[in-house]
Write an enzyme that holds these catalytic residues in place. Structure first.
Site, short mmCIF file in Angstrom:
data_model
loop_
_atom_site.label_atom_id
_atom_site.label_comp_id
_atom_site.label_asym_id
_atom_site.label_seq_id
_atom_site.Cartn_x
_atom_site.Cartn_y
_atom_site.Cartn_z
N SER A 167 84.63 66.96 112.56
CA SER A 167 83.35 67.21 111.92
C SER A 167 82.87 65.96 111.16
CB SER A 167 83.48 68.44 111.01
OG SER A 167 82.23 68.90 110.56
N ASP A 225 78.64 76.05 119.09
CA ASP A 225 78.72 75.39 117.79
C ASP A 225 77.33 75.37 117.13
OD1 ASP A 225 79.06 73.66 115.62
OD2 ASP A 225 80.47 72.39 116.70
N HIS A 265 82.25 75.87 115.72
CA HIS A 265 82.54 74.58 115.08
C HIS A 265 84.02 74.45 114.67
CE1 HIS A 265 81.12 70.84 113.38
NE2 HIS A 265 81.70 71.10 112.24
#
Length: 211
Positions: A104, A154, A185
Site C-alpha cells: 500500500s 480493491d 486491498h
C-alpha cells in the site's frame, strides 16, 4: 534523513537485502513475515515512515485518500534513497542489491524510488501499489524485476491504476509481472506465495542455513 528501523543480518551473501516498507498505520516490523516467506536468508531492513496521519505512520503525505502530496512524495523519496545509502555503509550490505517489499503506502514509495532512480533498487515486490507520479519521465529500468500484486475488487487501488503502473514500468524497460487476486486491498497469503515463487525464479540464490 533518519528513519526508525530495524536491521537483521541474513545467512546468504548471494541474497539481496530486503527493504520492508509498511502500509499506513504500520511499523518497521509489519512485513517481517513476508520477508521470511519470500527470502528467509536475506538481510532485512525494516523502515518506519516519518509522516504521521492522525497518529498513523506513513512514508509521505496525502491531500485526500488516493490524492498524493506530490512535493512531499518527491522529497520523501529522495530522503529514503539517502537513508538507504547510509544504511548500506552502517550495516555493510551491498547498496546495489536491495529488493523493496512494500504494501500500500509502502509500495507507493517503493514505486516512487523506481520512478526517480534507475539504480535505487535491484527489484521490487509491490503489494497493492498506485502510480506514484503521473506525467513523469521514468529512468531506464532495463531488466529490473518487479512483481505487482493487485486486487480486482480493491476500492483504494483500482484495476486501472494497477494496469497503468504495469504499463509505465514496462515502458521504462522493467521486467514486470502483474498478479491478480480476486479480493480487495488486503494482503493475502496467496499473493505473498506468488511473490515468493517469483523471487525464487528471478533471484536464484542459496538460502543458507538458519542458526
Amino acid at each position: 534523513m533518519e528513519h526508525t528501523h530495524i536491521f537483521r543480518q541474513g545467512t546468504s551473501e548471494e541474497a539481496p537485502t530486503l527493504l520492508l516498507l509498511h502500509g499506513t498505520g504500520g511499523n518497521e516490523e509489519d512485513l517481517l513475515p513476508l520477508a521470511e516467506l519470500i527470502s528467509p536468508a536475506s538481510n532485512v531492513l525494516g523502515v518506519r515512515g516519518n509522516v504521521l496521519e492522525n497518529g498513523m505512520p506513513r512514508f509521505f503525505r496525502r491531500l485526500a485518500e488516493g490524492v498524493f502530496d506530490v512535493e512531499d512524495l518527491v522529497q520523501r523519496t529522495h530522503d529514503l534513497g539517502q537513508f538507504l545509502d547510509w544504511a548500506a555503509v552502517e550495516y555493510g550490505f551491498d547498496r546495489t542489491r536491495v529488493l523493496a517489499i512494500g504494501y500500500s503506502n509502502g509500495a507507493n514509495i517503493a514505486a516512487s524510488l523506481l520512478f526517480h532512480y534507475g539504480d535505487a533498487l535491484q527489484g521490487a515486490v509491490l503489494h497493492h501499489p498506485m502510480v506514484p507520479l503521473r506525467d513523469h519521465k521514468l529512468p531506464d529500468l532495463s531488466g529490473v524485476p518487479v512483481f505487482i500484486a493487485a486486487g480486482r475488487l480493491d476500492p483504494m487501488c483500482t484495476p486501472q491504476e494497477s494496469e497503468d503502473l504495469h504499463a509505465l514500468l514496462l515502458g521504462a524497460g522493467a521486467d514486470v509481472k502483474l498478479h491478480w487476486e480476486n479480493g480487495g486491498h488486503q494482503l493475502s497469503r496467496s499473493e505473498v506465495g506468488m511473490a515468493a515463487a517469483w523471487f525464487k525464479e528471478k533471484f536464484q540464490v542459496s538460502q543458507g542455513s538458519k542458526n
